[in-house]
Design an enzyme around this catalytic site. Sequence first.
Site, PDB file in Angstrom:
ATOM      1  N   GLN A 109       0.820  -1.216   0.000  1.00 30.19           N
ATOM      2  CA  GLN A 109       0.000   0.000   0.000  1.00 30.19           C
ATOM      3  C   GLN A 109       0.858   1.272   0.000  1.00 30.19           C
ATOM      4  OE1 GLN A 109      -3.559  -1.033   0.560  1.00 30.19           O
ATOM      5  NE2 GLN A 109      -3.949   0.857  -0.542  1.00 30.19           N
ATOM      6  N   LYS A 124      -2.704  -0.873   6.614  1.00 27.01           N
ATOM      7  CA  LYS A 124      -3.667  -1.949   6.328  1.00 27.01           C
ATOM      8  C   LYS A 124      -4.090  -2.582   7.637  1.00 27.01           C
ATOM      9  CE  LYS A 124      -5.558  -4.089   2.778  1.00 27.01           C
ATOM     10  NZ  LYS A 124      -5.789  -3.609   1.399  1.00 27.01           N
ATOM     11  N   ASP A 164     -11.739  -4.202   1.957  1.00 28.91           N
ATOM     12  CA  ASP A 164     -10.882  -5.153   1.224  1.00 28.91           C
ATOM     13  C   ASP A 164     -11.678  -6.453   1.239  1.00 28.91           C
ATOM     14  OD1 ASP A 164      -7.846  -5.339   0.184  1.00 28.91           O
ATOM     15  OD2 ASP A 164      -8.290  -7.234   1.157  1.00 28.91           O
ATOM     16  N   SER A 376     -10.726   6.462  -3.037  1.00 30.09           N
ATOM     17  CA  SER A 376     -10.899   6.712  -1.602  1.00 30.09           C
ATOM     18  C   SER A 376     -10.350   8.089  -1.238  1.00 30.09           C
ATOM     19  CB  SER A 376     -10.150   5.653  -0.781  1.00 30.09           C
ATOM     20  OG  SER A 376     -10.908   4.472  -0.671  1.00 30.09           O
TER      21      SER A 376
HETATM   22  P1  NDP Z   1     -14.487  -9.380  -1.977  1.00 33.97           P
HETATM   23  O1  NDP Z   1     -14.539  -9.890  -0.595  1.00 33.97           O
HETATM   24  O2  NDP Z   1     -15.560  -8.518  -2.486  1.00 33.97           O
HETATM   25  O3  NDP Z   1     -14.329 -10.597  -2.996  1.00 33.97           O
HETATM   26  C1  NDP Z   1     -13.274 -11.478  -2.879  1.00 33.97           C
HETATM   27  C2  NDP Z   1     -13.406 -12.550  -3.946  1.00 33.97           C
HETATM   28  O4  NDP Z   1     -12.201 -13.313  -3.982  1.00 33.97           O
HETATM   29  C3  NDP Z   1     -14.525 -13.522  -3.681  1.00 33.97           C
HETATM   30  O5  NDP Z   1     -15.006 -14.024  -4.880  1.00 33.97           O
HETATM   31  C4  NDP Z   1     -13.837 -14.607  -2.878  1.00 33.97           C
HETATM   32  O6  NDP Z   1     -14.452 -15.867  -2.893  1.00 33.97           O
HETATM   33  C5  NDP Z   1     -12.499 -14.672  -3.583  1.00 33.97           C
HETATM   34  N1  NDP Z   1     -11.478 -15.131  -2.641  1.00 33.97           N
HETATM   35  C6  NDP Z   1     -11.120 -14.529  -1.487  1.00 33.97           C
HETATM   36  N2  NDP Z   1     -10.191 -15.241  -0.849  1.00 33.97           N
HETATM   37  C7  NDP Z   1      -9.958 -16.322  -1.629  1.00 33.97           C
HETATM   38  C8  NDP Z   1      -9.094 -17.418  -1.514  1.00 33.97           C
HETATM   39  N3  NDP Z   1      -8.273 -17.566  -0.465  1.00 33.97           N
HETATM   40  N4  NDP Z   1      -9.103 -18.331  -2.516  1.00 33.97           N
HETATM   41  C9  NDP Z   1      -9.940 -18.199  -3.574  1.00 33.97           C
HETATM   42  N5  NDP Z   1     -10.783 -17.167  -3.733  1.00 33.97           N
HETATM   43  C10 NDP Z   1     -10.781 -16.237  -2.779  1.00 33.97           C
HETATM   44  O7  NDP Z   1     -13.068  -8.637  -2.082  1.00 33.97           O
HETATM   45  P2  NDP Z   1     -12.576  -7.573  -3.166  1.00 33.97           P
HETATM   46  O8  NDP Z   1     -13.182  -7.838  -4.483  1.00 33.97           O
HETATM   47  O9  NDP Z   1     -12.692  -6.236  -2.562  1.00 33.97           O
HETATM   48  O10 NDP Z   1     -11.004  -7.904  -3.215  1.00 33.97           O
HETATM   49  C11 NDP Z   1     -10.450  -8.795  -4.166  1.00 33.97           C
HETATM   50  C12 NDP Z   1      -8.962  -8.530  -4.295  1.00 33.97           C
HETATM   51  O11 NDP Z   1      -8.757  -7.168  -4.728  1.00 33.97           O
HETATM   52  C13 NDP Z   1      -8.148  -8.673  -3.008  1.00 33.97           C
HETATM   53  O12 NDP Z   1      -6.853  -9.142  -3.333  1.00 33.97           O
HETATM   54  C14 NDP Z   1      -8.052  -7.236  -2.508  1.00 33.97           C
HETATM   55  O13 NDP Z   1      -6.934  -7.057  -1.652  1.00 33.97           O
HETATM   56  C15 NDP Z   1      -7.881  -6.507  -3.823  1.00 33.97           C
HETATM   57  N6  NDP Z   1      -8.202  -5.086  -3.821  1.00 33.97           N
HETATM   58  C16 NDP Z   1      -9.414  -4.626  -3.417  1.00 33.97           C
HETATM   59  C17 NDP Z   1      -9.699  -3.285  -3.456  1.00 33.97           C
HETATM   60  C18 NDP Z   1     -11.038  -2.737  -3.102  1.00 33.97           C
HETATM   61  O14 NDP Z   1     -11.239  -1.551  -3.256  1.00 33.97           O
HETATM   62  N7  NDP Z   1     -11.994  -3.546  -2.657  1.00 33.97           N
HETATM   63  C19 NDP Z   1      -8.683  -2.310  -3.874  1.00 33.97           C
HETATM   64  C20 NDP Z   1      -7.462  -2.897  -4.359  1.00 33.97           C
HETATM   65  C21 NDP Z   1      -7.251  -4.233  -4.312  1.00 33.97           C
HETATM   66  P3  NDP Z   1     -15.237 -16.387  -1.592  1.00 33.97           P
HETATM   67  O15 NDP Z   1     -16.475 -15.545  -1.522  1.00 33.97           O
HETATM   68  O16 NDP Z   1     -15.490 -17.828  -1.834  1.00 33.97           O
HETATM   69  O17 NDP Z   1     -14.323 -16.150  -0.419  1.00 33.97           O
HETATM   70  O1  2IT Z   2      -5.840  -2.770  -1.490  1.00 34.36           O
HETATM   71  C1  2IT Z   2      -6.393  -1.655  -1.558  1.00 34.36           C
HETATM   72  O2  2IT Z   2      -5.867  -0.705  -2.158  1.00 34.36           O
HETATM   73  C2  2IT Z   2      -7.704  -1.490  -0.935  1.00 34.36           C
HETATM   74  N1  2IT Z   2      -8.244  -2.456  -0.403  1.00 34.36           N
HETATM   75  C3  2IT Z   2      -8.395  -0.155  -0.945  1.00 34.36           C
HETATM   76  C4  2IT Z   2      -7.834   0.747   0.137  1.00 34.36           C
HETATM   77  C5  2IT Z   2      -8.564   2.052   0.333  1.00 34.36           C
HETATM   78  O3  2IT Z   2      -8.169   2.748   1.281  1.00 34.36           O
HETATM   79  O4  2IT Z   2      -9.468   2.392  -0.427  1.00 34.36           O
END
Ligand code: NDP
Ligand code: 2IT
Length: 444
Positions: A109, A124, A164, A376
Site C-alpha cells: 500500500q 492496512k 478489502d 478513496s
Molecule cells: P471481496 O470480498 O468482495 O471478494 C473477494 C473474492 O475473492 C470472492 O469471490 C472470494 O471468494 C475470492 N477469494 C477470497 N479469498 C480467496 C481465496 N483464499 N481463494 C480463492 N478465492 C478467494 O473482495 P474484493 O473484491 O474487494 O477484493 C479482491 C482482491 O482485490 C483482493 O486481493 C483485494 O486485496 C484486492 N483489492 C481490493 C480493493 C477494493 O477496493 N476492494 C482495492 C485494491 C485491491 P469467496 O467468496 O469464496 O471467499
Molecule cells: O488494497 C487496496 O488498495 C484497498 N483495499 C483499498 C484501500 C482504500 O483505502 O481504499
Amino acid sequence: MDIEEFMNNVIARNPGEKEFHQAVKEVVESVQPVLKKHPEYENAKILERMVEPERQIVFRVPWMDDNGEVHVNRGFRIEFNSAIGPYKGGLRFHPSVYIGIIKFLGFEQIFKNSLTGLPIGGGKGGCDFNPKGKSDMEVMRFCQSFMSELFRHIGPNTDIPAGDIGVGGREIGFMFGQYKKLKNSYDSVLTGKGLNWGGSLVRPEATGYGAVYFAEEMLKTRNEAFEGKTVVVSGSGNVAQYAVQKVNQLGGKCVTLSDSSGYIHDPEGITGEKWDFIMELKNVKRGRIREYAEKFGCEYFEGMRPWGIKCDVALPCATQNEISLEEAKTLVANGCIAVSEGANMPTVPEAVDYFVESKILFGPAKAANAGGVATSALEMAQNHVGIPWSFEKVDEELHQIMINIHKNSWDAAKKYGHEGNLVIGANIAGFLKVADSMLDQGLV
Ligand code: NDP
Ligand code: 2IT
C-alpha cells in the site's frame, strides 16, 4: 547492496510472515538500479526503515453470535508509512488473516498510494473473522467490537481505513456508526461509505474500473483495445464485478468468474441480466458462484481456477498467489497478451518473472489496482470540502489517475534501463516519492 543479506535480516526479524517476505523481496530487487545511482538512499537506510512499520496494533475482538456463544478474534492495524500522508488502506476480514498478510498488504500500500499522486501514506488492517454464513446482526456486533478498539488509533488526519476482502458497504456502515458514537464527531475516517452519508460515487466501481483502464493503457502501447477480446476474470467480489462491467462497456467479453469453491465458464459472456444476477447473488444473497451455472446452464468447475480457459486478457481479482507458474505458462501458451492485477499480489514471483520474460503486457497490482485507493482519496477530498462530485467527474479523475500511473511506471522503467517492465517501473516510481519525503523529514 547485498539483497540476500537484506532479505535474511527481514526474514529473521519477521519470522513466518512469508507473504510479507515475498512483497518486500520484489520491491528490494526492483529498486536496485535506483540505489546504484543514488547512494543517499542506502546511506540513510531508507529500505531498512521502510520495511519496519511505524506502528503495529494487535487487539482482541470479542463478540457474541445469535445463539449467545462468545467468540474471540484477533484484529490488526499496521500503520506502515506516513511520509507522504496519513495512513490509508483497507481492512480485510478473512479466516486466513494473520500479521504476515496484513504486513504484505500494508507494505504494498505504501508504494501503491504513492503512485496515485495523492497525499496518502500506507496502512492496512483486518481480522481473522470469517463473515461467511454470519447473520447481519452477527456481522454488526463483530464490527462494533472491532471498532470499539480501532477508533482510538484512527482519525481523519491520522489513519483512514476502507474495505478489502470481506469488508464492503455493509461492514463500513456498521463500523462508521460505532466510530461516530464513540467519538461524537462526523469524521472522514473511513472510505467506501454509503452515498447518503459521505460516500463517493464511483468508489464501489473504482478498483475494477481502474484495473481495466490500466489494461487499456497497456493494450494501447501495442495498438490493441478491449473490443472483441475474450477476458478471463477470477473472483466474483467487488473488484471482479466492476472489472466485468467495464470490460463489457469497452466491447470485450468476460467468460469466467470464480470464488473460493470453483469457477464458472460462460462462453457467451457475463452481460446484462447475467451480470445483474451476480450482483444480487454476491452482494445480497451472499451465495456461491456455482449458482450462476445452475441458473444459466453453463459449466462449473469445482475446486479449480479459471486460468486454463483460452483468453486474450486475464484479470486476477480474487486474492494473493492465485496464478502459479504453471498457470502463467498455460495463459501465455493459449495466447493471452495482457494480465492486469485487480487483486493484491495474485501472481507468484516465478509467474511474474515468466510474464515479464514472455514480453506480454503485465500490470502489477500496486499500479493496476490503485484506482480503488485513489478514489478513496477523492472521497476524502469531497468530505473535507463538504461537497459531493458527480459520477462523471469522479470517473474522469479516476481514469486520468490510471493513465498517469501507467505513464509514470513506464517512464521510470525506461529511465532505469528496463523499458516495458512495469513491475520495476511501478516499484521505482512508487519508491522515489516516499524515499525522498523520508529524506526531507529527517530520521523519524
Ligand atoms: P471481496 O470480498 O468482495 O471478494 C473477494 C473474492 O475473492 C470472492 O469471490 C472470494 O471468494 C475470492 N477469494 C477470497 N479469498 C480467496 C481465496 N483464499 N481463494 C480463492 N478465492 C478467494 O473482495 P474484493 O473484491 O474487494 O477484493 C479482491 C482482491 O482485490 C483482493 O486481493 C483485494 O486485496 C484486492 N483489492 C481490493 C480493493 C477494493 O477496493 N476492494 C482495492 C485494491 C485491491 P469467496 O467468496 O469464496 O471467499
Ligand atoms: O488494497 C487496496 O488498495 C484497498 N483495499 C483499498 C484501500 C482504500 O483505502 O481504499
